[in-house]
Design a protein around this motif. Structure first.
Motif, PDB file in Angstrom:
ATOM      1  N   MET A   1      -0.088  -1.199  16.326  1.00 31.95           N
ATOM      2  CA  MET A   1      -0.209  -0.343  15.157  1.00 31.95           C
ATOM      3  C   MET A   1      -1.033   0.700  15.857  1.00 31.95           C
ATOM      4  O   MET A   1      -1.900   0.823  16.495  1.00 31.95           O
ATOM      5  CB  MET A   1      -1.109  -1.496  14.439  1.00 31.95           C
ATOM      6  CG  MET A   1      -1.544  -1.025  13.013  1.00 31.95           C
ATOM      7  SD  MET A   1      -2.735  -2.068  12.074  1.00 31.95           S
ATOM      8  CE  MET A   1      -2.624  -3.570  12.508  1.00 31.95           C
ATOM      9  N   GLU A   2      -0.806   1.751  14.833  1.00 31.80           N
ATOM     10  CA  GLU A   2      -1.528   3.116  15.126  1.00 31.80           C
ATOM     11  C   GLU A   2      -2.045   3.631  13.685  1.00 31.80           C
ATOM     12  O   GLU A   2      -1.495   3.388  12.824  1.00 31.80           O
ATOM     13  CB  GLU A   2      -0.636   4.015  15.767  1.00 31.80           C
ATOM     14  CG  GLU A   2      -0.265   3.440  17.084  1.00 31.80           C
ATOM     15  CD  GLU A   2       0.623   4.805  18.017  1.00 31.80           C
ATOM     16  OE1 GLU A   2       1.132   5.459  17.141  1.00 31.80           O
ATOM     17  OE2 GLU A   2       0.697   4.606  18.982  1.00 31.80           O
ATOM     18  N   CYS A   3      -3.176   4.547  13.891  1.00 31.31           N
ATOM     19  CA  CYS A   3      -3.688   5.099  12.912  1.00 31.31           C
ATOM     20  C   CYS A   3      -2.536   6.208  12.202  1.00 31.31           C
ATOM     21  O   CYS A   3      -2.123   6.975  13.003  1.00 31.31           O
ATOM     22  CB  CYS A   3      -4.866   5.789  13.057  1.00 31.31           C
ATOM     23  SG  CYS A   3      -5.547   6.920  11.781  1.00 31.31           S
ATOM     24  N   ALA A  18      -6.431  -4.604  -3.289  1.00 27.82           N
ATOM     25  CA  ALA A  18      -5.055  -4.566  -4.029  1.00 27.82           C
ATOM     26  C   ALA A  18      -4.311  -5.882  -3.618  1.00 27.82           C
ATOM     27  O   ALA A  18      -3.031  -5.737  -3.331  1.00 27.82           O
ATOM     28  CB  ALA A  18      -4.275  -3.393  -4.254  1.00 27.82           C
ATOM     29  N   GLY A  19      -4.747  -6.924  -2.787  1.00 25.78           N
ATOM     30  CA  GLY A  19      -4.134  -7.996  -2.637  1.00 25.78           C
ATOM     31  C   GLY A  19      -3.593  -7.752  -0.878  1.00 25.78           C
ATOM     32  O   GLY A  19      -2.759  -8.438  -0.479  1.00 25.78           O
ATOM     33  N   LYS A  20      -3.839  -6.664  -0.341  1.00 29.24           N
ATOM     34  CA  LYS A  20      -3.312  -6.203   0.859  1.00 29.24           C
ATOM     35  C   LYS A  20      -4.379  -5.800   1.847  1.00 29.24           C
ATOM     36  O   LYS A  20      -5.494  -5.559   1.565  1.00 29.24           O
ATOM     37  CB  LYS A  20      -2.106  -4.955   0.834  1.00 29.24           C
ATOM     38  CG  LYS A  20      -1.042  -5.315   0.140  1.00 29.24           C
ATOM     39  CD  LYS A  20      -0.182  -4.120   0.038  1.00 29.24           C
ATOM     40  CE  LYS A  20       1.101  -4.587  -0.682  1.00 29.24           C
ATOM     41  NZ  LYS A  20       1.989  -3.570  -0.694  1.00 29.24           N
ATOM     42  N   ASP A  35       1.483  -1.788   4.921  1.00 31.62           N
ATOM     43  CA  ASP A  35       2.528  -2.027   4.225  1.00 31.62           C
ATOM     44  C   ASP A  35       2.534  -1.359   2.894  1.00 31.62           C
ATOM     45  O   ASP A  35       2.428  -1.910   1.892  1.00 31.62           O
ATOM     46  CB  ASP A  35       2.926  -3.535   4.137  1.00 31.62           C
ATOM     47  CG  ASP A  35       2.956  -4.353   5.394  1.00 31.62           C
ATOM     48  OD1 ASP A  35       3.726  -3.593   6.301  1.00 31.62           O
ATOM     49  OD2 ASP A  35       2.549  -5.338   5.664  1.00 31.62           O
ATOM     50  N   TYR A  36       3.002  -0.231   2.753  1.00 32.65           N
ATOM     51  CA  TYR A  36       2.904   0.655   1.686  1.00 32.65           C
ATOM     52  C   TYR A  36       4.332   0.460   0.899  1.00 32.65           C
ATOM     53  O   TYR A  36       5.306   0.101   1.766  1.00 32.65           O
ATOM     54  CB  TYR A  36       2.862   2.191   1.838  1.00 32.65           C
ATOM     55  CG  TYR A  36       1.877   2.818   2.316  1.00 32.65           C
ATOM     56  CD1 TYR A  36       0.501   2.921   1.271  1.00 32.65           C
ATOM     57  CD2 TYR A  36       1.179   3.090   3.583  1.00 32.65           C
ATOM     58  CE1 TYR A  36      -0.543   3.348   1.649  1.00 32.65           C
ATOM     59  CE2 TYR A  36       0.109   3.629   3.957  1.00 32.65           C
ATOM     60  CZ  TYR A  36      -1.015   3.655   2.889  1.00 32.65           C
ATOM     61  OH  TYR A  36      -2.441   4.031   3.320  1.00 32.65           O
TER      62      TYR A  36
END
Length: 53
Positions: A1-3, A18-20, A35-36
């Motif tokens: 994972m990266e910025c 928002a639940g994420k 996860d958009y």
């Protein structure tokens, strides 16, 4: 994972929004969610009908 802003692999968890899971870049301090969802909106048919009105 990266910025997504600076590309740094140094990421920390930063609570839940928002639940994420929200993440925070250690270097640039940018918060982000991995996860958009696709942007929700009206279907093209509805948009065309609105433009007719």
């Amino acid at each position: 994972m990266e910025c997504p802003a600076c590309g740094s692999p140094h990421i920390r968890k930063n609570g839940i929004k928002a639940g994420k899971q929200n993440h925070l870049c250690v270097y640039c301090r940018r918060p982000f969610i991995i996860d958009y969802e696709a942007q929700r909106g009206y279907p093209d048919e509805v948009r065309a009908e609105c433009l007719k009105l």
